[in-house]
Design an enzyme around this catalytic site. Structure first.
Site, PDB file in Angstrom:
ATOM      1  N   LYS A   5       2.805   7.773  30.426  1.00 18.78           N
ATOM      2  CA  LYS A   5       1.799   7.260  29.499  1.00 18.78           C
ATOM      3  C   LYS A   5       1.424   5.827  29.837  1.00 18.78           C
ATOM      4  O   LYS A   5       2.260   5.017  30.207  1.00 18.78           O
ATOM      5  CB  LYS A   5       2.325   7.333  28.067  1.00 18.78           C
ATOM      6  N   ASP A  60       7.911   9.631  35.021  1.00 14.91           N
ATOM      7  CA  ASP A  60       7.409   9.441  33.671  1.00 14.91           C
ATOM      8  C   ASP A  60       8.615   9.223  32.772  1.00 14.91           C
ATOM      9  O   ASP A  60       9.682   8.818  33.254  1.00 14.91           O
ATOM     10  CB  ASP A  60       6.531  10.619  33.228  1.00 14.91           C
ATOM     11  N   MET A  82       7.993  22.113  25.095  1.00 16.58           N
ATOM     12  CA  MET A  82       6.862  21.288  24.673  1.00 16.58           C
ATOM     13  C   MET A  82       6.150  21.925  23.473  1.00 16.58           C
ATOM     14  O   MET A  82       4.932  21.936  23.388  1.00 16.58           O
ATOM     15  CB  MET A  82       5.877  21.092  25.834  1.00 16.58           C
TER      16      MET A  82
END
Length: 268
Positions: A64, A43, A179
């Site tokens: 994504k 990713d 995150m």
């Protein structure tokens, strides 16, 4: 399979952590496997410098999709098995360490359930490396003898939340949130309501070791304003505790320059 094997083995999946993003911080084994394997599933979190070094015909972006959708984990799991059964050597490349909020454990279980051989290649986790290169130790003999790593994706207001913010506020050690940029107001409020001192130092390190690394500092009361002033965006690591205040005493001589022009702060 021997741990001293030179070549990436056909039909094997390698769960590889890329470290915090600087290619120089890849492990020797990770670098070799990226050069030798048949295909890399990645990713965006390994960082642009690492990803751009991978030949386009040997890499698949499973992050994504167009429109902001993410590739479902189930599809990634199935693709790993499919490629391995085709006899390919496969690297599943994750940012930081695959087993620290990287879903490496889930992928390992899926591969084992489908009788696919795999190897884990640990890495420097960004939870430690990003604060370190910003001049912040997550433990310090004078400030913190324990550290807790938590995910910032959890909503502190949920009754079923797996993160006990009250307990974390009472530990007295360092809290490192991964995150957690978007939910910063939620969990700083939760910690304040749990009794953590408003003047507790807090730092945000955005894109640690990437080009354009940014650091914002403040306190539990002011860090949201500092985040907004600096324009901090994901991916970023939040460090909460007295260790975050040590950066000020070392930053003048710190040579880990990844593009930070200095701190943004609020209420300091």
């Amino acid at each position: 399979m021997s741990g001293n094997a030179i070549d990436a083995e056909p039909g094997t999946v390698y769960l590889v952590g890329s470290g915090p993003g600087d290619p120089d911080l890849l492990t020797v084994k990770a670098k070799r496997l990226l050069e030798e394997c048949d295909v890399v599933l990645h990713d965006k979190l390994p960082g642009p410098e690492i990803i751009d070094r991978l030949p386009e015909d040997r890499r698949e972006d499973v992050g994504k999709r167009a429109g902001g959708e993410r590739t479902p984990q189930s599809e990634i799991n199935e693709r790993l098995v499919e490629l391995a059964r085709e006899g390919k050597s496969v690297v599943r490349l994750k940012g930081g360490d695959s087993f620290v909020f990287g879903r490496g454990g889930e992928e390992a279980e899926y591969l084992a359930a489908h009788e696919v051989p795999f190897e884990v290649v640990p890495a420097v986790t960004s939870a430690i490396a990003a604060p370190a290169v910003a001049g912040i130790p997550v433990t310090h003999r004078d400030h913190a003898s324990s550290v807790s790593f938590v995910t910032g994706h959890e909503d502190p207001t949920k009754a079923e939340s797996a993160v006990d913010w009250d307990a974390l506020a009472a530990t007295g050690g360092t809290i490192v949130v991964l995150m957690g940029v978007g939910r910063l107001p939620d969990y700083t409020t939760a910690l304040l309501e749990a009794g953590m001192a408003p003047e507790t130092p807090v730092a945000l390190v955005e894109r640690g070791t990437w080009p354009g690394q940014q650091v914002a500092t403040g306190t539990l009361e002011t860090i949201v304003d500092a985040r907004d002033e600096a324009g901090i965006e994901p991916p970023a690591v939040t460090v909460i505790g007295d260790v975050a205040g040590t950066r000020e005493s070392v930053v003048e001589f710190l040579q880990n320059d990844y593009g930070a022009a200095g701190d943004a702060g609020a209420g300091e």
